[in-house]
Design a protein around this motif. Sequence first.
Motif, PDB file in Angstrom:
ATOM      1  N   ILE A  79       0.824  -1.204   0.000  1.00 51.00           N
ATOM      2  CA  ILE A  79       0.000   0.000   0.000  1.00 51.00           C
ATOM      3  C   ILE A  79       0.859   1.255   0.000  1.00 51.00           C
ATOM      4  O   ILE A  79       0.355   2.350  -0.262  1.00 51.00           O
ATOM      5  CB  ILE A  79      -0.986  -0.032   1.181  1.00 51.00           C
ATOM      6  N   ILE A  80       2.175   1.118   0.275  1.00 50.93           N
ATOM      7  CA  ILE A  80       3.043   2.282   0.260  1.00 50.93           C
ATOM      8  C   ILE A  80       3.711   2.457  -1.098  1.00 50.93           C
ATOM      9  O   ILE A  80       4.682   3.188  -1.236  1.00 50.93           O
ATOM     10  CB  ILE A  80       4.099   2.240   1.390  1.00 50.93           C
ATOM     11  N   SER A  81       3.167   1.809  -2.109  1.00 52.95           N
ATOM     12  CA  SER A  81       3.664   1.989  -3.472  1.00 52.95           C
ATOM     13  C   SER A  81       3.197   3.346  -3.991  1.00 52.95           C
ATOM     14  O   SER A  81       2.557   4.122  -3.269  1.00 52.95           O
ATOM     15  CB  SER A  81       3.129   0.878  -4.370  1.00 52.95           C
ATOM     16  N   ASP A  82       3.507   3.623  -5.248  1.00 54.20           N
ATOM     17  CA  ASP A  82       3.171   4.924  -5.831  1.00 54.20           C
ATOM     18  C   ASP A  82       1.713   5.047  -6.282  1.00 54.20           C
ATOM     19  O   ASP A  82       1.390   5.905  -7.083  1.00 54.20           O
ATOM     20  CB  ASP A  82       4.086   5.219  -7.017  1.00 54.20           C
ATOM     21  N   ASN A  83       0.862   4.180  -5.776  1.00 48.59           N
ATOM     22  CA  ASN A  83      -0.536   4.236  -6.199  1.00 48.59           C
ATOM     23  C   ASN A  83      -1.407   4.982  -5.196  1.00 48.59           C
ATOM     24  O   ASN A  83      -1.025   5.170  -4.051  1.00 48.59           O
ATOM     25  CB  ASN A  83      -1.088   2.803  -6.332  1.00 48.59           C
ATOM     26  N   TYR A  84      -2.561   5.392  -5.654  1.00 49.01           N
ATOM     27  CA  TYR A  84      -3.612   5.848  -4.783  1.00 49.01           C
ATOM     28  C   TYR A  84      -4.601   4.690  -4.622  1.00 49.01           C
ATOM     29  O   TYR A  84      -4.598   3.739  -5.414  1.00 49.01           O
ATOM     30  CB  TYR A  84      -4.337   7.066  -5.372  1.00 49.01           C
ATOM     31  N   TRP A  85      -5.421   4.772  -3.608  1.00 51.14           N
ATOM     32  CA  TRP A  85      -6.382   3.721  -3.310  1.00 51.14           C
ATOM     33  C   TRP A  85      -7.757   4.362  -3.167  1.00 51.14           C
ATOM     34  O   TRP A  85      -7.912   5.356  -2.449  1.00 51.14           O
ATOM     35  CB  TRP A  85      -5.961   2.989  -2.034  1.00 51.14           C
ATOM     36  N   GLY A  86      -8.739   3.806  -3.864  1.00 46.51           N
ATOM     37  CA  GLY A  86     -10.016   4.501  -3.959  1.00 46.51           C
ATOM     38  C   GLY A  86     -11.236   3.700  -3.565  1.00 46.51           C
ATOM     39  O   GLY A  86     -11.175   2.478  -3.374  1.00 46.51           O
ATOM     40  N   TRP A  87     -12.337   4.438  -3.442  1.00 49.71           N
ATOM     41  CA  TRP A  87     -13.645   3.856  -3.148  1.00 49.71           C
ATOM     42  C   TRP A  87     -14.642   4.333  -4.200  1.00 49.71           C
ATOM     43  O   TRP A  87     -14.666   5.526  -4.546  1.00 49.71           O
ATOM     44  CB  TRP A  87     -14.125   4.267  -1.761  1.00 49.71           C
ATOM     45  N   ILE A  88     -15.439   3.412  -4.682  1.00 51.60           N
ATOM     46  CA  ILE A  88     -16.496   3.684  -5.650  1.00 51.60           C
ATOM     47  C   ILE A  88     -17.738   2.942  -5.159  1.00 51.60           C
ATOM     48  O   ILE A  88     -17.643   1.834  -4.629  1.00 51.60           O
ATOM     49  CB  ILE A  88     -16.102   3.165  -7.055  1.00 51.60           C
ATOM     50  N   ARG A  89     -18.906   3.541  -5.343  1.00 56.94           N
ATOM     51  CA  ARG A  89     -20.123   2.852  -4.925  1.00 56.94           C
ATOM     52  C   ARG A  89     -21.133   2.788  -6.054  1.00 56.94           C
ATOM     53  O   ARG A  89     -21.053   3.542  -7.030  1.00 56.94           O
ATOM     54  CB  ARG A  89     -20.726   3.516  -3.684  1.00 56.94           C
ATOM     55  N   GLN A  90     -22.104   1.882  -5.895  1.00 56.32           N
ATOM     56  CA  GLN A  90     -23.125   1.676  -6.928  1.00 56.32           C
ATOM     57  C   GLN A  90     -24.438   1.309  -6.261  1.00 56.32           C
ATOM     58  O   GLN A  90     -24.610   0.172  -5.789  1.00 56.32           O
ATOM     59  CB  GLN A  90     -22.683   0.567  -7.892  1.00 56.32           C
ATOM     60  N   PRO A  91     -25.386   2.236  -6.194  1.00 51.45           N
ATOM     61  CA  PRO A  91     -26.717   1.907  -5.646  1.00 51.45           C
ATOM     62  C   PRO A  91     -27.342   0.795  -6.481  1.00 51.45           C
ATOM     63  O   PRO A  91     -27.059   0.666  -7.672  1.00 51.45           O
ATOM     64  CB  PRO A  91     -27.483   3.220  -5.790  1.00 51.45           C
ATOM     65  N   PRO A  92     -28.202  -0.005  -5.872  1.00 53.12           N
ATOM     66  CA  PRO A  92     -28.831  -1.114  -6.598  1.00 53.12           C
ATOM     67  C   PRO A  92     -29.506  -0.655  -7.880  1.00 53.12           C
ATOM     68  O   PRO A  92     -30.317   0.272  -7.866  1.00 53.12           O
ATOM     69  CB  PRO A  92     -29.858  -1.643  -5.592  1.00 53.12           C
ATOM     70  N   GLY A  93     -29.132  -1.271  -8.999  1.00 54.22           N
ATOM     71  CA  GLY A  93     -29.736  -0.951 -10.280  1.00 54.22           C
ATOM     72  C   GLY A  93     -29.309   0.374 -10.884  1.00 54.22           C
ATOM     73  O   GLY A  93     -29.870   0.797 -11.900  1.00 54.22           O
ATOM     74  N   LYS A  94     -28.315   1.027 -10.279  1.00 52.66           N
ATOM     75  CA  LYS A  94     -27.905   2.332 -10.776  1.00 52.66           C
ATOM     76  C   LYS A  94     -26.428   2.339 -11.178  1.00 52.66           C
ATOM     77  O   LYS A  94     -25.777   1.308 -11.210  1.00 52.66           O
ATOM     78  CB  LYS A  94     -28.180   3.396  -9.716  1.00 52.66           C
ATOM     79  N   GLY A  95     -25.926   3.522 -11.518  1.00 52.12           N
ATOM     80  CA  GLY A  95     -24.575   3.648 -12.029  1.00 52.12           C
ATOM     81  C   GLY A  95     -23.526   3.810 -10.951  1.00 52.12           C
ATOM     82  O   GLY A  95     -23.808   3.849  -9.762  1.00 52.12           O
ATOM     83  N   LEU A  96     -22.272   3.918 -11.412  1.00 49.84           N
ATOM     84  CA  LEU A  96     -21.134   4.046 -10.517  1.00 49.84           C
ATOM     85  C   LEU A  96     -20.965   5.487 -10.044  1.00 49.84           C
ATOM     86  O   LEU A  96     -21.193   6.428 -10.801  1.00 49.84           O
ATOM     87  CB  LEU A  96     -19.859   3.611 -11.239  1.00 49.84           C
ATOM     88  N   GLU A  97     -20.549   5.631  -8.797  1.00 52.16           N
ATOM     89  CA  GLU A  97     -20.270   6.963  -8.242  1.00 52.16           C
ATOM     90  C   GLU A  97     -18.915   6.920  -7.559  1.00 52.16           C
ATOM     91  O   GLU A  97     -18.694   6.113  -6.645  1.00 52.16           O
ATOM     92  CB  GLU A  97     -21.349   7.384  -7.256  1.00 52.16           C
TER      93      GLU A  97
END
Lengths: 118, 110
Positions: free
Chosen positions: A29-47
């Motif tokens: 986790i200390i590599s040069d990357n970022y770490w993210g969160w994405i969510r998706q309500p049931p039946g809907k798109g990505l946020e």
Amino acid sequence: QVRLQESGPGLVKPSETLSLTCEVSGNSIISDNYWGWIRQPPGKGLEWIGSISHSGSSHYNPSLKSRITLSVDTSKNQFSLKLSSVTAADTAMYYCARRGGISRYDYWGQGTLVSVSS
Amino acid sequence: QSALTQPASVSGSPGQSITISCTGTSSDVGGHNHVLWYQQHPGKAPKLIIYDVNNRPSGVPDRFSGSKSGNTASLAISGLQAEDEADYYCSSFTSSVTSVFGTGTRVTVL
């Protein structure tokens, strides 16, 4: 092989705080990357929710910024999401992901469904 | 930030070619080349298939290609196959140093 696994309660009461953790394997986790969160309500798109680096540099979705806290635990190779004052609108599948390039989420967890209900 | 605009659905017969559009603004799609596309099958996590407008990660078939003109990006799928039936989402870096996703397009193989 990079693997991510979300964990946390599947049910949260309205007005309480949603807390999720993402355990990373196959990549420090200390590599040069970022770490993210994405969510998706049931039946809907990505946020997109937000992302954080191992040093704590973070970026948030402006619409959620006041309620989000992202953190990293380098000793456990994991990162976490806290979303406060939840409502039914926060019911969603929550994914954690590695950001391998600018806005490029190249490895994803399988997702964890969080329902907000009393 | 507002979601990028995609058509709700696109369909095609096996072997045909289809194109999915993704319209944003000069603050996201039109402002740089960090435009991406994800494929999502039902019950599965999204999979990155295009990054930086027109680059494919290792293992993604060359039937998938991306392009951009102004504030609109496009994903083309040639030689449509049954396994391509899925939801597709565009995404873009923004001038606010955030990410934004598109509204999503369901591709149906007739």
